[in-house]
Write a protein that holds these residues in place. Structure first.
Motif, PDB file in Angstrom:
ATOM      1  N   ALA A 255      63.746 -20.866  47.105  1.00  0.00           N
ATOM      2  CA  ALA A 255      62.515 -20.079  47.032  1.00  0.00           C
ATOM      3  C   ALA A 255      62.842 -18.614  47.256  1.00  0.00           C
ATOM      4  O   ALA A 255      63.782 -18.286  47.977  1.00  0.00           O
ATOM      5  CB  ALA A 255      61.502 -20.550  48.069  1.00  0.00           C
ATOM      6  N   MET A 256      62.085 -17.751  46.622  1.00  0.00           N
ATOM      7  CA  MET A 256      62.201 -16.321  46.841  1.00  0.00           C
ATOM      8  C   MET A 256      60.963 -15.817  47.568  1.00  0.00           C
ATOM      9  O   MET A 256      59.908 -16.442  47.525  1.00  0.00           O
ATOM     10  CB  MET A 256      62.372 -15.581  45.506  1.00  0.00           C
ATOM     11  N   GLY A 257      61.127 -14.673  48.210  1.00  0.00           N
ATOM     12  CA  GLY A 257      59.993 -14.069  48.892  1.00  0.00           C
ATOM     13  C   GLY A 257      59.074 -13.364  47.910  1.00  0.00           C
ATOM     14  O   GLY A 257      59.426 -13.135  46.752  1.00  0.00           O
ATOM     15  N   LYS A 258      57.886 -13.008  48.378  1.00  0.00           N
ATOM     16  CA  LYS A 258      56.891 -12.355  47.544  1.00  0.00           C
ATOM     17  C   LYS A 258      56.758 -10.882  47.927  1.00  0.00           C
ATOM     18  O   LYS A 258      56.842 -10.514  49.103  1.00  0.00           O
ATOM     19  CB  LYS A 258      55.526 -13.043  47.702  1.00  0.00           C
ATOM     20  N   VAL A 259      56.504 -10.074  46.915  1.00  0.00           N
ATOM     21  CA  VAL A 259      56.356  -8.637  47.123  1.00  0.00           C
ATOM     22  C   VAL A 259      55.263  -8.343  48.143  1.00  0.00           C
ATOM     23  O   VAL A 259      55.420  -7.478  49.013  1.00  0.00           O
ATOM     24  CB  VAL A 259      56.048  -7.931  45.785  1.00  0.00           C
ATOM     25  N   GLU A 260      54.148  -9.079  48.057  1.00  0.00           N
ATOM     26  CA  GLU A 260      53.019  -8.776  48.944  1.00  0.00           C
ATOM     27  C   GLU A 260      53.354  -8.969  50.414  1.00  0.00           C
ATOM     28  O   GLU A 260      52.807  -8.276  51.289  1.00  0.00           O
ATOM     29  CB  GLU A 260      51.798  -9.631  48.582  1.00  0.00           C
ATOM     30  N   ASP A 261      54.297  -9.878  50.723  1.00  0.00           N
ATOM     31  CA  ASP A 261      54.676 -10.088  52.118  1.00  0.00           C
ATOM     32  C   ASP A 261      55.546  -8.933  52.622  1.00  0.00           C
ATOM     33  O   ASP A 261      55.464  -8.545  53.796  1.00  0.00           O
ATOM     34  CB  ASP A 261      55.406 -11.422  52.282  1.00  0.00           C
ATOM     35  N   VAL A 262      56.395  -8.399  51.751  1.00  0.00           N
ATOM     36  CA  VAL A 262      57.194  -7.222  52.116  1.00  0.00           C
ATOM     37  C   VAL A 262      56.277  -6.022  52.327  1.00  0.00           C
ATOM     38  O   VAL A 262      56.430  -5.256  53.287  1.00  0.00           O
ATOM     39  CB  VAL A 262      58.247  -6.914  51.034  1.00  0.00           C
ATOM     40  N   VAL A 263      55.310  -5.865  51.419  1.00  0.00           N
ATOM     41  CA  VAL A 263      54.368  -4.753  51.527  1.00  0.00           C
ATOM     42  C   VAL A 263      53.568  -4.854  52.822  1.00  0.00           C
ATOM     43  O   VAL A 263      53.354  -3.854  53.525  1.00  0.00           O
ATOM     44  CB  VAL A 263      53.419  -4.720  50.304  1.00  0.00           C
ATOM     45  N   ASP A 264      53.157  -6.066  53.173  1.00  0.00           N
ATOM     46  CA  ASP A 264      52.389  -6.266  54.399  1.00  0.00           C
ATOM     47  C   ASP A 264      53.218  -5.893  55.626  1.00  0.00           C
ATOM     48  O   ASP A 264      52.738  -5.194  56.536  1.00  0.00           O
ATOM     49  CB  ASP A 264      51.927  -7.714  54.498  1.00  0.00           C
ATOM     50  N   ALA A 265      54.469  -6.343  55.666  1.00  0.00           N
ATOM     51  CA  ALA A 265      55.334  -6.038  56.813  1.00  0.00           C
ATOM     52  C   ALA A 265      55.613  -4.537  56.898  1.00  0.00           C
ATOM     53  O   ALA A 265      55.595  -3.948  57.987  1.00  0.00           O
ATOM     54  CB  ALA A 265      56.641  -6.816  56.703  1.00  0.00           C
ATOM     55  N   GLY A 266      55.871  -3.911  55.744  1.00  0.00           N
ATOM     56  CA  GLY A 266      56.112  -2.480  55.731  1.00  0.00           C
ATOM     57  C   GLY A 266      54.889  -1.682  56.145  1.00  0.00           C
ATOM     58  O   GLY A 266      54.997  -0.672  56.852  1.00  0.00           O
ATOM     59  N   THR A 267      53.732  -2.129  55.720  1.00  0.00           N
ATOM     60  CA  THR A 267      52.487  -1.440  56.079  1.00  0.00           C
ATOM     61  C   THR A 267      52.216  -1.556  57.569  1.00  0.00           C
ATOM     62  O   THR A 267      51.729  -0.610  58.203  1.00  0.00           O
ATOM     63  CB  THR A 267      51.310  -2.009  55.270  1.00  0.00           C
ATOM     64  N   ARG A 268      52.534  -2.701  58.150  1.00  0.00           N
ATOM     65  CA  ARG A 268      52.387  -2.856  59.605  1.00  0.00           C
ATOM     66  C   ARG A 268      53.217  -1.805  60.330  1.00  0.00           C
ATOM     67  O   ARG A 268      52.752  -1.148  61.276  1.00  0.00           O
ATOM     68  CB  ARG A 268      52.817  -4.265  60.049  1.00  0.00           C
ATOM     69  N   PHE A 269      54.458  -1.615  59.899  1.00  0.00           N
ATOM     70  CA  PHE A 269      55.325  -0.621  60.533  1.00  0.00           C
ATOM     71  C   PHE A 269      54.770   0.798  60.365  1.00  0.00           C
ATOM     72  O   PHE A 269      54.737   1.586  61.314  1.00  0.00           O
ATOM     73  CB  PHE A 269      56.723  -0.689  59.928  1.00  0.00           C
ATOM     74  N   VAL A 270      54.368   1.139  59.141  1.00  0.00           N
ATOM     75  CA  VAL A 270      53.904   2.498  58.863  1.00  0.00           C
ATOM     76  C   VAL A 270      52.574   2.773  59.566  1.00  0.00           C
ATOM     77  O   VAL A 270      52.343   3.875  60.081  1.00  0.00           O
ATOM     78  CB  VAL A 270      53.772   2.726  57.349  1.00  0.00           C
ATOM     79  N   ALA A 271      51.701   1.773  59.606  1.00  0.00           N
ATOM     80  CA  ALA A 271      50.359   1.972  60.156  1.00  0.00           C
ATOM     81  C   ALA A 271      50.329   1.982  61.673  1.00  0.00           C
ATOM     82  O   ALA A 271      49.592   2.767  62.281  1.00  0.00           O
ATOM     83  CB  ALA A 271      49.430   0.879  59.633  1.00  0.00           C
ATOM     84  N   ASP A 272      51.128   1.114  62.302  1.00  0.00           N
ATOM     85  CA  ASP A 272      51.026   0.909  63.753  1.00  0.00           C
ATOM     86  C   ASP A 272      52.037   1.777  64.495  1.00  0.00           C
ATOM     87  O   ASP A 272      53.213   1.428  64.618  1.00  0.00           O
ATOM     88  CB  ASP A 272      51.243  -0.566  64.082  1.00  0.00           C
ATOM     89  N   SER A 273      51.578   2.899  65.006  1.00  0.00           N
ATOM     90  CA  SER A 273      52.458   3.864  65.678  1.00  0.00           C
ATOM     91  C   SER A 273      53.004   3.349  67.003  1.00  0.00           C
ATOM     92  O   SER A 273      53.871   3.987  67.610  1.00  0.00           O
ATOM     93  CB  SER A 273      51.698   5.175  65.912  1.00  0.00           C
ATOM     94  N   ARG A 274      52.541   2.182  67.449  1.00  0.00           N
ATOM     95  CA  ARG A 274      53.046   1.609  68.701  1.00  0.00           C
ATOM     96  C   ARG A 274      54.376   0.893  68.516  1.00  0.00           C
ATOM     97  O   ARG A 274      55.050   0.554  69.499  1.00  0.00           O
ATOM     98  CB  ARG A 274      52.030   0.615  69.268  1.00  0.00           C
ATOM     99  N   ILE A 275      54.792   0.638  67.268  1.00  0.00           N
ATOM    100  CA  ILE A 275      56.003  -0.142  67.013  1.00  0.00           C
ATOM    101  C   ILE A 275      57.197   0.798  66.898  1.00  0.00           C
ATOM    102  O   ILE A 275      57.305   1.583  65.959  1.00  0.00           O
ATOM    103  CB  ILE A 275      55.864  -0.987  65.742  1.00  0.00           C
ATOM    104  N   LEU A 276      58.112   0.695  67.839  1.00  0.00           N
ATOM    105  CA  LEU A 276      59.290   1.550  67.904  1.00  0.00           C
ATOM    106  C   LEU A 276      60.552   0.688  68.002  1.00  0.00           C
ATOM    107  O   LEU A 276      60.659  -0.169  68.885  1.00  0.00           O
ATOM    108  CB  LEU A 276      59.253   2.470  69.125  1.00  0.00           C
ATOM    109  N   GLY A 277      61.488   0.895  67.093  1.00  0.00           N
ATOM    110  CA  GLY A 277      62.790   0.251  67.200  1.00  0.00           C
ATOM    111  C   GLY A 277      62.791  -1.228  66.911  1.00  0.00           C
ATOM    112  O   GLY A 277      63.531  -1.993  67.541  1.00  0.00           O
ATOM    113  N   ARG A 278      62.012  -1.659  65.928  1.00  0.00           N
ATOM    114  CA  ARG A 278      61.913  -3.076  65.614  1.00  0.00           C
ATOM    115  C   ARG A 278      62.317  -3.369  64.172  1.00  0.00           C
ATOM    116  O   ARG A 278      62.223  -2.504  63.303  1.00  0.00           O
ATOM    117  CB  ARG A 278      60.486  -3.568  65.873  1.00  0.00           C
ATOM    118  N   ALA A 279      62.756  -4.598  63.934  1.00  0.00           N
ATOM    119  CA  ALA A 279      63.169  -5.034  62.597  1.00  0.00           C
ATOM    120  C   ALA A 279      62.435  -6.318  62.240  1.00  0.00           C
ATOM    121  O   ALA A 279      62.121  -7.129  63.113  1.00  0.00           O
ATOM    122  CB  ALA A 279      64.678  -5.272  62.546  1.00  0.00           C
TER     123      ALA A 279
END
Length: 362
Positions: A255-279
């Protein structure tokens, strides 16, 4: 003896709780620069953030795709807050020009987030060299390293110059209020599952993506010094054009991953200024149940106590629980330092000063 609290010392936020929702609208009014944003999940980022009210500057070497994407997104949003700037990430001056243009296009004269997204894959000449009968070995093509490693280093270097200069921004803070943190200082690096595990036949790609992981782990340890929060995305094989036909043949049956899940994870990082130093690793969506020993098991959706997710967090406890070798070698080195005491420190300081003055060099 008091143990060293690594996460507190580097001001890192706790592991990401994916069950806690975030609001994509938190990216509203942010200015985001993204390299390689003309296609793949880079284009997904652009659409999501523009539709949420961000100003997005897309840097890409593909002018045709970049222009087409910007026109489409402007039609979707009815706004001209998305811009395309030609950029070859392997060329330093080209990236300098991209950042300068982004600042000019910014409504407030600054950049809130930089996303080092540009990357390529392909046949690796290191693994399949040609011309073995030639008098001399042919010069290899290290384009994959140039784009995925050197290009990312250029982007990160420029981000650390421009982000602290973002007007109205303050140093990153894990206790910030993301709904009210319009001005930000955020560098999002794009690694890969190849940052964490080898991919057979792709030594260049693996080396480059391991380098991105190393860059992330080093930068996040001191990110508070410049007030820049640093995060990392590590997508698995995602259903985009970067996955070649051969790779799709090898992956057949999985199985391969979906673009929308990558976008969701990336948006969480960009939107939530409380997240520092996480992968975060993003892969195919699966249903899992955690066993008593902490391991995860793949189960059916009707199993009690399951979770459905496409996202996991690697390196979550780097600064609290490291592997046995790291613990032991650091303990030994600390013991050596303690045994030498202040006298040993003073001797080393004198030697260092003399070395700086040119004495003791071979």
């Amino acid at each position: 003896m008091t143990s060293w609290d690594g996460p507190a010392a580097i001001r890192q936020s706790p592991p990401v709780d994916l069950s806690v929702p975030y609001d994509a609208a938190w990216v509203k009014d942010k200015v985001i620069l993204i390299t390689g944003g003309a296609s793949g999940f880079g284009a997904g980022f652009v659409r999501q953030w523009a539709n949420s009210g961000s100003t997005v500057i897309v840097g890409d070497i593909n002018v045709e795709k970049g222009d087409a994407l910007v026109r489409e997104v402007r039609n979707e949003t009815g706004k001209d807050s998305v811009h395309f700037v030609h950029c070859d990430v392997t060329d330093w001056q080209s990236q300098v020009n991209l950042f300068k243009e982004a600042v000019k296009l910014s409504p407030h004269g600054g950049i809130d987030a930089v996303v080092a997204n540009a990357g390529i894959a392909g046949a690796d000449p290191m693994q399949r060299p040609r011309g073995l009968n030639a008098a001399e070995p042919p010069e290899p093509n290290f384009k994959i390293m140039d784009v995925n490693c050197t290009g990312v280093m250029y982007t990160a270097h420029l981000a650390y110059y421009w982000l602290p200069r973002n007007p109205g921004s303050t140093p990153c803070n894990k206790d910030s209020a993301p709904a009210n943190t319009t001005r930000d200082r955020h560098l999002l690096l794009l690694g890969s599952i190849a940052s964490l595990a080898p991919i057979v036949g792709q030594p260049q790609y693996g080396a480059a993506k391991h380098a991105v992981l190393g860059l992330f782990r080093s930068l996040r340890a001191t990110s508070h010094l410049g007030g820049v929060r640093v995060n990392l995305l590590c997508p698995y094989f995602i259903d985009t054009p970067i996955v070649t036909t051969l790779a799709r043949v090898v992956l057949a049956g999985g199985a391969m991953g979906k673009v929308e899940d990558v976008v969701d994870a990336g948006t969480r990082f960009v939107a939530d200024s409380r997240i520092l130093g996480r992968a975060l690793v993003v892969g195919p969506k699966v249903t899992l149940k955690q066993l008593d020993d902490g391991e995860w098991d793949l189960v059916s959706k009707d199993t009690p106590g399951v979770i459905e997710t496409a996202v996991w967090e690697p390196c979550a406890d780097d600064w609290e629980e490291v592997d046995a070798f790291d613990r032991n070698i650091v303990r030994i080195l600390n013991a050596v330092q303690a045994s030498r005491g202040w006298i040993g420190w003073a001797k080393d300081m004198i030697k260092a000063v003399l070395y700086g003055l040119g004495y003791g060099r071979s």
